[in-house]
Design an enzyme around this catalytic site. Structure first.
Site, PDB file in Angstrom:
ATOM      1  N   LYS A   1      21.792   2.972   5.649  1.00  0.00           N
ATOM      2  CA  LYS A   1      20.642   2.149   6.031  1.00  0.00           C
ATOM      3  C   LYS A   1      20.000   1.539   4.781  1.00  0.00           C
ATOM      4  CE  LYS A   1      17.634   6.237   5.956  1.00  0.00           C
ATOM      5  NZ  LYS A   1      17.046   7.313   6.786  1.00  0.00           N
TER       6      LYS A   1
ATOM      7  N   ARG B   1       8.688  12.820  14.726  1.00  0.00           N
ATOM      8  CA  ARG B   1       8.845  11.438  14.283  1.00  0.00           C
ATOM      9  C   ARG B   1       9.669  10.676  15.317  1.00  0.00           C
ATOM     10  NH1 ARG B   1      12.048   9.726   8.776  1.00  0.00           N
ATOM     11  NH2 ARG B   1      13.815  10.318  10.073  1.00  0.00           N
TER      12      ARG B   1
ATOM     13  N   TYR C   1      -1.651  -7.673 -19.073  1.00  0.00           N
ATOM     14  CA  TYR C   1      -2.779  -7.920 -18.174  1.00  0.00           C
ATOM     15  C   TYR C   1      -3.833  -6.842 -18.318  1.00  0.00           C
ATOM     16  CZ  TYR C   1      -0.208 -11.557 -15.696  1.00  0.00           C
ATOM     17  OH  TYR C   1       0.460 -12.693 -15.368  1.00  0.00           O
TER      18      TYR C   1
ATOM     19  N   MET D   1       4.994  -8.914 -13.149  1.00  0.00           N
ATOM     20  CA  MET D   1       5.971  -9.242 -12.111  1.00  0.00           C
ATOM     21  C   MET D   1       7.381  -9.363 -12.686  1.00  0.00           C
ATOM     22  SD  MET D   1       6.162 -12.522  -9.538  1.00  0.00           S
ATOM     23  CE  MET D   1       4.568 -12.248  -8.802  1.00  0.00           C
TER      24      MET D   1
HETATM   25  C1  PLP Z   1      17.530   8.569   6.293  1.00  0.00           C
HETATM   26  C2  PLP Z   1      18.067   9.587   7.203  1.00  0.00           C
HETATM   27  C3  PLP Z   1      19.069  10.481   6.779  1.00  0.00           C
HETATM   28  C4  PLP Z   1      19.508  10.587   5.331  1.00  0.00           C
HETATM   29  O1  PLP Z   1      18.555  11.353   4.631  1.00  0.00           O
HETATM   30  P1  PLP Z   1      18.737  11.728   3.070  1.00  0.00           P
HETATM   31  O2  PLP Z   1      17.576  12.598   2.793  1.00  0.00           O
HETATM   32  O3  PLP Z   1      18.713  10.447   2.336  1.00  0.00           O
HETATM   33  O4  PLP Z   1      20.044  12.423   2.949  1.00  0.00           O
HETATM   34  C5  PLP Z   1      19.643  11.324   7.717  1.00  0.00           C
HETATM   35  N1  PLP Z   1      19.232  11.301   9.003  1.00  0.00           N
HETATM   36  C6  PLP Z   1      18.250  10.496   9.449  1.00  0.00           C
HETATM   37  C7  PLP Z   1      17.830  10.550  10.864  1.00  0.00           C
HETATM   38  C8  PLP Z   1      17.628   9.631   8.560  1.00  0.00           C
HETATM   39  O5  PLP Z   1      16.629   8.847   8.985  1.00  0.00           O
END
Ligand code: PLP
Length: 386
Positions: free
Chosen positions: A43, A144, A266, A314
């Site tokens: 992802k 979650r 800055y 930046m």
């Molecule tokens: C992002 C995610 C992972 C991977 O987690 P890491 O801590 O990066 O290994 C696994 N499962 C779900 C549901 C996630 O959202």
């Protein structure tokens, strides 16, 4: 590391991605979870490293379970045409209402997180007159994503809700996997075992990187590592066993010497208290280098630490290079931002964040070089031709 395929001569900053280290990390996790199998979470553009090359390298190495968060991410990987026919592509966040046809069109497997997502997928199955595969996620304590205990009860009592839906994976997610001693691990594990018994025969997946690297008798069927593949530490307070995957180099664009009392950057938040050498590098917060590193972080020049002086801009950062030997200081001189002297965990600590955030924010202005042993690259080209 292999010779890079291309050397961007005029690059301001170059991000090197070591695909061999990535694959080695995937194998390390695979060994830790065996006889379960390691998938890969790709992802957020594979945590900023590039979903297509990362997915391809892992698929070539034998990975067959890939997880993204959004439908669009799955579409991009599908369009690249790099997935072997037997690979699975799961969408962790499930679908927004109306996303079902696009998901089905690419053969992705949505993770259904609530009864409404299940109903959306079942309605799509009714409308298309066929069965579609899905993963079911249950909440075991993180609150979650995933079916609540009540929703699980409803689903068990009313199995017709799953008509047209073929569950292929039962999932949950650990809240404290980066701390193997946290009591939540045990309670989530027990809850997952309990719920798993309600779905006999369904393959199960619980472990992210931290979970996968915890010592315990079983890791269910499929692990879902993300950060550890990319070189991040699976556990917060332990030695990181993973190989670094990214290095980031930049170069000095300008040098000057300022007298005591002169300010830098800055807000003039850095004021020299001695004759000070300042080197400006062409990387800033637009490149994902956190502004929180203002006055805190460092870069390294020929192995010498150069503290950030003043605020991160930046497009540039000013370094105090007074203590760096002069022979290493000239326009175009190499500067290490991520490498042997400073890894993603170090930068994250200085910035008050986690390595995940450092990686996923890496910008799009870097020259990117993928490193793979010539043999692996050759195999990939052959596979592409075949
Ligand atoms: C992002 C995610 C992972 C991977 O987690 P890491 O801590 O990066 O290994 C696994 N499962 C779900 C549901 C996630 O959202």
């Amino acid at each position: 590391m292999a010779v890079p395929e291309q050397t961007p001569d005029h690059a301001y900053a170059t991000l090197h991605i070591d695909l061999d280290a990535l694959v080695a990390n995937w194998r390390t996790i695979g060994a830790a979870v065996s006889p379960a199998t390691a998938g890969a979470v790709v992802k957020a553009d594979a945590y900023g490293l590039g979903a297509v090359p990362v997915t391809q390298a892992l698929a070539d190495a034998g990975c067959r379970h890939f997880f993204v968060a959004h439908l669009g991410e799955a579409e991009a990987i599908r369009e690249a045409g790099i997935l072997p026919p037997d690979a699975q592509l799961y969408i962790l966040n499930g679908l927004m209402p109306g996303g079902e046809p696009a998901c089905a069109a690419i053969g992705a497997v949505p993770v259904l997180n609530c009864l409404a997502q299940i109903e959306g997928w079942a309605a799509f199955a009714r409308a298309t007159g066929r069965t579609w595969r899905a993963a079911l996620q249950v909440d075991t304590g993180m609150s979650r994503l995933g079916l609540s205990p009540d929703e699980v009860q409803t689903l068990i009592a009313q199995p017709q809700r799953l008509e047209g839906v073929e569950p292929v994976l039962l999932m949950s997610h650990l809240a404290c996997a980066d701390d193997p001693d946290a009591p939540a691990n045990g309670s989530q594990l027990a809850a997952f075992e309990r719920i798993g018994a309600l779905f006999p025969g369904l393959p199960r997946s619980l472990d992210n990187s931290g979970g996968a690297m915890q010592r315990r008798p079983a890791h269910f069927d499929i692990a879902r590592p993300g950060i550890a593949l990319y070189g991040g530490a699976p556990h917060e307070h332990a030695v990181n066993p993973m190989r670094p995957v990214v290095t980031l180099d930049t170069r000095i664009v300008q040098l000057r010497t300022i007298p005591p009392g002169a300010g830098v950057g800055y807000g003039l938040s850095f004021v020299a208290d001695r004759p000070t050498r300042i080197a400006t590098i062409p990387v800033g917060y637009a490149d994902g280098w956190p502004r929180h590193l203002s006055g805190k972080g460092s870069a390294f020049i020929a192995g010498h630490r150069a503290p950030i002086a003043g605020r991160v801009s930046m497009d540039s950062i000013t370094l105090d290079v007074t203590d760096v030997p002069e022979e290493h200081l000239y326009p175009g001189a190499p500067v290490e931002l991520l490498g042997p002297h400073q890894g993603i965990e170090d930068v994250a600590r200085d910035a008050g964040t986690i390595s995940y955030e450092i990686l996923t924010r890496l910008g799009h202005r870097y020259a990117r070089i993928l490193h793979a042993a010539p043999q692996a690259a050759q195999q990939r080209r052959m596979a592409g031709r075949g």
